[in-house]
Design a protein around this motif. Structure first.
Motif, PDB file in Angstrom:
ATOM      1  N   THR A   1     -62.125 -36.964  -0.156  1.00 26.23           N
ATOM      2  CA  THR A   1     -61.987 -37.691  -1.359  1.00 26.23           C
ATOM      3  C   THR A   1     -61.316 -39.184  -0.974  1.00 26.23           C
ATOM      4  OG1 THR A   1     -61.766 -35.908  -2.845  1.00 26.23           O
ATOM      5  CG2 THR A   1     -61.247 -37.751  -3.591  1.00 26.23           C
ATOM      6  N   ALA A   2     -60.162 -39.208  -0.345  1.00 31.50           N
ATOM      7  CA  ALA A   2     -59.590 -40.279   0.234  1.00 31.50           C
ATOM      8  C   ALA A   2     -60.245 -41.146   0.938  1.00 31.50           C
ATOM      9  CB  ALA A   2     -58.193 -39.706   1.074  1.00 31.50           C
TER      10      ALA A   2
ATOM     11  N   ALA B   1     -75.212 -40.784  -1.368  1.00 37.10           N
ATOM     12  CA  ALA B   1     -74.583 -40.302  -2.820  1.00 37.10           C
ATOM     13  C   ALA B   1     -74.779 -39.102  -2.839  1.00 37.10           C
ATOM     14  CB  ALA B   1     -75.016 -41.100  -3.851  1.00 37.10           C
ATOM     15  N   MET B   2     -75.789 -38.337  -2.623  1.00 37.58           N
ATOM     16  CA  MET B   2     -76.123 -37.077  -2.387  1.00 37.58           C
ATOM     17  C   MET B   2     -75.457 -36.123  -1.421  1.00 37.58           C
ATOM     18  SD  MET B   2     -80.301 -37.276  -3.246  1.00 37.58           S
ATOM     19  CE  MET B   2     -80.599 -35.626  -2.709  1.00 37.58           C
ATOM     20  N   LEU B   3     -74.568 -36.902  -0.678  1.00 43.90           N
ATOM     21  CA  LEU B   3     -73.865 -36.110   0.545  1.00 43.90           C
ATOM     22  C   LEU B   3     -73.294 -34.628   0.252  1.00 43.90           C
ATOM     23  CD1 LEU B   3     -72.618 -35.774   3.413  1.00 43.90           C
ATOM     24  CD2 LEU B   3     -70.928 -37.484   2.176  1.00 43.90           C
TER      25      LEU B   3
ATOM     26  N   ALA C   1     -65.681 -32.401  -7.831  1.00 41.30           N
ATOM     27  CA  ALA C   1     -66.176 -31.239  -8.292  1.00 41.30           C
ATOM     28  C   ALA C   1     -66.108 -29.965  -7.056  1.00 41.30           C
ATOM     29  CB  ALA C   1     -67.791 -31.348  -8.476  1.00 41.30           C
ATOM     30  N   ILE C   2     -66.252 -30.520  -5.860  1.00 40.22           N
ATOM     31  CA  ILE C   2     -65.914 -29.438  -4.791  1.00 40.22           C
ATOM     32  C   ILE C   2     -64.369 -29.185  -4.638  1.00 40.22           C
ATOM     33  CG2 ILE C   2     -65.960 -29.174  -2.238  1.00 40.22           C
ATOM     34  CD1 ILE C   2     -68.356 -31.238  -2.256  1.00 40.22           C
ATOM     35  N   LEU C   3     -63.569 -29.929  -5.021  1.00 41.36           N
ATOM     36  CA  LEU C   3     -62.120 -29.666  -4.960  1.00 41.36           C
ATOM     37  C   LEU C   3     -61.737 -28.799  -6.096  1.00 41.36           C
ATOM     38  CD1 LEU C   3     -59.474 -30.286  -3.893  1.00 41.36           C
ATOM     39  CD2 LEU C   3     -59.073 -32.091  -5.572  1.00 41.36           C
ATOM     40  N   LEU C   4     -62.410 -28.749  -7.328  1.00 41.36           N
ATOM     41  CA  LEU C   4     -62.491 -27.673  -8.333  1.00 41.36           C
ATOM     42  C   LEU C   4     -62.739 -26.424  -7.905  1.00 41.36           C
ATOM     43  CD1 LEU C   4     -63.382 -29.878 -11.564  1.00 41.36           C
ATOM     44  CD2 LEU C   4     -60.967 -29.188 -10.953  1.00 41.36           C
TER      45      LEU C   4
ATOM     46  N   GLN D   1     -69.861 -40.244  -4.948  1.00 38.53           N
ATOM     47  CA  GLN D   1     -69.545 -39.460  -3.994  1.00 38.53           C
ATOM     48  C   GLN D   1     -68.224 -38.926  -4.279  1.00 38.53           C
ATOM     49  OE1 GLN D   1     -70.131 -42.066  -0.315  1.00 38.53           O
ATOM     50  NE2 GLN D   1     -70.918 -40.101   0.640  1.00 38.53           N
ATOM     51  N   ILE D   2     -67.228 -39.870  -5.065  1.00 42.78           N
ATOM     52  CA  ILE D   2     -65.893 -39.489  -5.309  1.00 42.78           C
ATOM     53  C   ILE D   2     -66.017 -38.210  -6.557  1.00 42.78           C
ATOM     54  CG2 ILE D   2     -63.848 -40.242  -6.513  1.00 42.78           C
ATOM     55  CD1 ILE D   2     -64.198 -42.924  -5.265  1.00 42.78           C
TER      56      ILE D   2
END
Length: 218
Positions: free
Chosen positions: A169-170, A141-143, A201-204, A195-196
């Motif tokens: 994400t997909a 989950a911390m990936l 957050a990374i996408l933002l 993880q989603i």
């Protein structure tokens, strides 16, 4: 499902090879995934779940070693200093920043042996087995956290793209849906849901820092 977890790293592998630059990739992602999937394999020994998920862990471990091999090769090519960092130096400041793939392999081998010994001693304890599963998925989950923190520290997502993060994400969404539909242990779908959120957050970050970069160039 077996290959889906590793597929999002294919474009990143290609990007690193093309650019000979590892700045946009945190090798600590490999650390998190290796630990998580090694623990997941031992969790399977104590509590058999779908064979698909076991094979997924094996594929992911191989994929992470491939990423580490590439990062070591690129850093060796680009190295200005002749100083090499090895596991045998026992320098905590350079933990998981070693110069050779052999050091990563040795660390993972030692970690696997330790897990094997502990699991062998406590395999008959249901509490231990469930705790092992929870620990495995907590690491998984911390990936995205190492990548999220590195992006924040650098104020940059160089080497990453919206397409790449959407693939992550997909993949995580599909994986979480699979866990729910197949009634996998609760630990798995809780991990997938977290993880989603990290992927979002990374996408933002990619969108935000990409705009900043374009504004500076403009």
């Amino acid at each position: 499902m077996v290959l889906g977890g590793a597929l999002p790293y294919v474009p990143q592998y290609q990007e690193i090879r093309r650019s000979s630059n590892t700045e946009g990739f945190s090798t600590r992602v490999c650390l998190v995934l290796l630990v998580a999937n090694i623990l997941r394999i031992f969790f399977w020994i104590g509590k058999q779940f779908e064979m698909t998920l076991l094979l997924q862990s094996v594929v992911m471990i191989l994929a992470m070693f491939a990423m580490l091999h590439l990062c070591c090769a690129v850093q060796h090519t680009n190295r200005v200093s002749t100083r090499r960092h090895r596991l045998s130096d026992l320098d905590f400041h350079y933990f998981w920043q070693w110069s050779a793939l052999e050091d990563y392999l040795l660390f993972c081998f030692g970690f696997t042996v330790l897990c094997a010994v502990v699991t062998l001693l406590l395999l008959d304890s249901p509490v231990f087995v469930e705790a092992l599963g929870s620990l495995a998925v907590t690491f998984e989950a911390m990936l995205g956290l190492p990548q999220l923190l590195q992006n924040f520290h650098n104020r940059s997502t160089k080497g990453m793209s919206v397409k790449m993060v959407l693939l992550w994400t997909a993949g995580d969404a599909f994986k979480t849906a699979y866990f729910v539909m197949n009634e996998s242990p609760t630990q798995f779908w809780v991990c997938g849901s977290f993880q989603i959120l990290i992927d979002a957050a990374i996408l933002l970050q990619v969108l935000l820092y990409g705009q900043d970069t374009r504004a500076k160039l403009g």
